[in-house]
Design an enzyme around this catalytic site. Structure first.
Site, mmCIF file in Angstrom:
data_model
loop_
_atom_site.group_PDB
_atom_site.id
_atom_site.type_symbol
_atom_site.label_atom_id
_atom_site.label_comp_id
_atom_site.label_asym_id
_atom_site.label_seq_id
_atom_site.Cartn_x
_atom_site.Cartn_y
_atom_site.Cartn_z
ATOM 1 N N ASN A 146 -0.758 3.927 1.255
ATOM 2 C CA ASN A 146 -1.655 4.678 2.135
ATOM 3 C C ASN A 146 -1.047 4.678 3.543
ATOM 4 O O ASN A 146 -0.986 3.655 4.215
ATOM 5 C CB ASN A 146 -3.022 3.982 2.103
ATOM 6 C CG ASN A 146 -4.030 4.605 3.035
ATOM 7 O OD1 ASN A 146 -3.682 5.148 4.082
ATOM 8 N ND2 ASN A 146 -5.290 4.514 2.661
ATOM 9 N N LYS A 160 -3.206 3.347 6.540
ATOM 10 C CA LYS A 160 -3.326 1.887 6.543
ATOM 11 C C LYS A 160 -2.046 1.254 7.080
ATOM 12 O O LYS A 160 -2.065 0.317 7.864
ATOM 13 C CB LYS A 160 -3.544 1.408 5.109
ATOM 14 C CG LYS A 160 -4.783 0.588 4.941
ATOM 15 C CD LYS A 160 -4.869 0.087 3.534
ATOM 16 C CE LYS A 160 -6.291 0.160 3.056
ATOM 17 N NZ LYS A 160 -6.432 -0.328 1.683
ATOM 18 N N ASP A 203 -18.534 5.221 6.462
ATOM 19 C CA ASP A 203 -18.635 5.240 7.928
ATOM 20 C C ASP A 203 -19.869 5.979 8.464
ATOM 21 O O ASP A 203 -20.495 5.497 9.413
ATOM 22 C CB ASP A 203 -17.372 5.863 8.541
ATOM 23 C CG ASP A 203 -16.220 4.867 8.600
ATOM 24 O OD1 ASP A 203 -16.457 3.665 8.373
ATOM 25 O OD2 ASP A 203 -15.082 5.294 8.873
ATOM 26 N N LYS A 235 -13.516 1.857 16.756
ATOM 27 C CA LYS A 235 -13.647 1.333 15.385
ATOM 28 C C LYS A 235 -12.461 0.422 15.055
ATOM 29 O O LYS A 235 -12.633 -0.662 14.500
ATOM 30 C CB LYS A 235 -13.734 2.475 14.365
ATOM 31 C CG LYS A 235 -13.836 1.924 12.941
ATOM 32 C CD LYS A 235 -13.747 2.935 11.830
ATOM 33 C CE LYS A 235 -13.618 2.202 10.497
ATOM 34 N NZ LYS A 235 -13.310 3.044 9.361
ATOM 35 N N HIS A 291 -13.595 -4.585 10.330
ATOM 36 C CA HIS A 291 -13.269 -5.645 9.389
ATOM 37 C C HIS A 291 -11.756 -5.741 9.171
ATOM 38 O O HIS A 291 -11.178 -6.812 9.157
ATOM 39 C CB HIS A 291 -13.997 -5.367 8.067
ATOM 40 C CG HIS A 291 -13.904 -3.941 7.598
ATOM 41 N ND1 HIS A 291 -14.206 -2.871 8.410
ATOM 42 C CD2 HIS A 291 -13.513 -3.392 6.422
ATOM 43 C CE1 HIS A 291 -14.029 -1.738 7.746
ATOM 44 N NE2 HIS A 291 -13.593 -2.035 6.543
ATOM 45 N N ARG A 292 -11.107 -4.568 9.013
ATOM 46 C CA ARG A 292 -9.660 -4.564 8.748
ATOM 47 C C ARG A 292 -8.889 -5.110 9.953
ATOM 48 O O ARG A 292 -7.988 -5.928 9.807
ATOM 49 C CB ARG A 292 -9.197 -3.129 8.448
ATOM 50 C CG ARG A 292 -8.209 -3.012 7.311
ATOM 51 C CD ARG A 292 -7.847 -1.566 6.980
ATOM 52 N NE ARG A 292 -8.822 -0.606 7.428
ATOM 53 C CZ ARG A 292 -9.891 -0.237 6.719
ATOM 54 N NH1 ARG A 292 -10.078 -0.712 5.511
ATOM 55 N NH2 ARG A 292 -10.772 0.613 7.209
ATOM 56 N N ASP A 301 -7.835 -5.828 0.533
ATOM 57 C CA ASP A 301 -8.866 -5.139 -0.236
ATOM 58 C C ASP A 301 -10.150 -5.220 0.580
ATOM 59 O O ASP A 301 -10.452 -6.261 1.154
ATOM 60 C CB ASP A 301 -9.044 -5.785 -1.615
ATOM 61 C CG ASP A 301 -9.663 -4.805 -2.603
ATOM 62 O OD1 ASP A 301 -9.475 -3.578 -2.447
ATOM 63 O OD2 ASP A 301 -10.339 -5.252 -3.543
ATOM 64 N N SER A 302 -10.865 -4.102 0.667
ATOM 65 C CA SER A 302 -12.065 -4.038 1.503
ATOM 66 C C SER A 302 -13.243 -3.485 0.730
ATOM 67 O O SER A 302 -13.059 -2.795 -0.280
ATOM 68 C CB SER A 302 -11.835 -3.099 2.699
ATOM 69 O OG SER A 302 -10.726 -3.476 3.439
ATOM 70 N N THR A 358 0.836 -1.194 0.000
ATOM 71 C CA THR A 358 0.000 0.000 0.000
ATOM 72 C C THR A 358 0.870 1.244 0.000
ATOM 73 O O THR A 358 2.014 1.204 0.467
ATOM 74 C CB THR A 358 -0.939 0.039 1.233
ATOM 75 O OG1 THR A 358 -1.841 1.143 1.106
ATOM 76 C CG2 THR A 358 -0.186 0.189 2.535
HETATM 77 P P1 IMP Z 1 -9.792 -0.246 0.499
HETATM 78 O O1 IMP Z 1 -9.687 -1.574 -0.168
HETATM 79 O O2 IMP Z 1 -9.408 -0.294 1.948
HETATM 80 O O3 IMP Z 1 -9.090 0.853 -0.268
HETATM 81 O O4 IMP Z 1 -11.344 0.148 0.522
HETATM 82 C C1 IMP Z 1 -12.093 0.332 -0.677
HETATM 83 C C2 IMP Z 1 -13.311 1.195 -0.397
HETATM 84 O O5 IMP Z 1 -14.197 0.531 0.524
HETATM 85 C C3 IMP Z 1 -13.013 2.532 0.273
HETATM 86 O O6 IMP Z 1 -12.710 3.520 -0.695
HETATM 87 C C4 IMP Z 1 -14.322 2.838 0.985
HETATM 88 O O7 IMP Z 1 -15.270 3.357 0.086
HETATM 89 C C5 IMP Z 1 -14.787 1.461 1.429
HETATM 90 N N1 IMP Z 1 -14.270 1.159 2.785
HETATM 91 C C6 IMP Z 1 -13.307 0.261 3.115
HETATM 92 N N2 IMP Z 1 -13.076 0.250 4.437
HETATM 93 C C7 IMP Z 1 -13.911 1.178 4.960
HETATM 94 C C8 IMP Z 1 -14.139 1.647 6.301
HETATM 95 O O8 IMP Z 1 -13.512 1.224 7.292
HETATM 96 N N3 IMP Z 1 -15.086 2.594 6.436
HETATM 97 C C9 IMP Z 1 -15.792 3.099 5.396
HETATM 98 N N4 IMP Z 1 -15.610 2.732 4.131
HETATM 99 C C10 IMP Z 1 -14.676 1.749 3.910
#
Ligand code: IMP
Length: 197
Positions: A9, A12, A153, A173, A178-179, A69-70, A7
């Protein structure tokens, strides 16, 4: 022993660093390998994207790599926006655009159940990548509440709480997210892998 986090970021990275602070482990990130191009996240699933990122960066660096990935999965929308959470309302869209779309799509729907899900892939040179996941279930409320956090959120209220992720203190949080859950699972796998060698 080095572990690359796939990443760029910084937020993160900090969160991952806090959980992966094993003795003798040096955690580095894509920032430390500026010559490696960004991985295109064009998979159809969170799993596919996490594996693609971990494997490509592991191949490019020759080092063990972790990638995540989320996304938000909404029951009444058949799991959407899911893997498309970031750009759900189009290229260049904002969090506000996505939240407005979510409220529109759920207008008049009684089932507001949803979950945030994270998939983490661990790629070790010469080995098949492993995946773990973490999820947090909750409901989508019908108005934006709270200023903290990011993404969806302000609309997501986790089960067992009467505040949204954007209202809850970050430390709460970050314990139930989830993360965090996926990272704890990944850290257990990492410990087992390293003990097995
Ligand atoms: P990433 O894979 O962590 O970059 O998440 C992809 C997208 O999922 C983000 O741009 C958000 O729109 C949404 N997302 C992921 N994690 C969160 C969270 O903890 N809170 C709110 N939105 C989330």
């Amino acid at each position: 022993m080095k572990l690359v986090i796939a990443t760029r970021n910084a937020r993160k990275l900090e969160e991952i660093h806090a959980i992966f602070n094993f003795q003798g482990l040096e955690v580095c990130s894509a920032f430390d390998f500026p010559h490696i191009p960004d991985v295109v996240e064009d998979g159809d699933t969170l799993e596919a994207n996490a594996i693609k990122k971990a494997v490509e960066i592991c191949n490019a660096t020759g080092l063990p790599t972790l990638a995540d990935d989320s996304g938000l999965e909404v029951e009444a929308l058949n799991g959407e926006p899911g893997v498309y959470s970031a750009r759900w309302s189009g290229e260049g869209c904002t969090y506000a655009d996505n939240n407005a779309k979510l409220l529109r799509e759920l207008a008049g729907k009684t089932n507001r159940r949803a979950q945030f899900r994270t998939v983490i892939a661990l790629a070790l040179p010469g080995e098949r990548p492993l995946t773990v996941e973490g999820a947090v279930k909750g409901t989508i409320i019908d108005e934006l509440r709270g200023e903290q956090g990011f993404g969806y959120d302000p609309l997501f209220m986790p089960d067992g709480y009467n505040q949204t992720f954007a209202e809850l203190p970050a430390e709460v949080k970050n314990k139930i997210s989830h993360r965090a859950r996926a990272l704890n699972a990944a850290s257990n796998v990492w410990t087992q892998l390293r003990c097995g060698t």
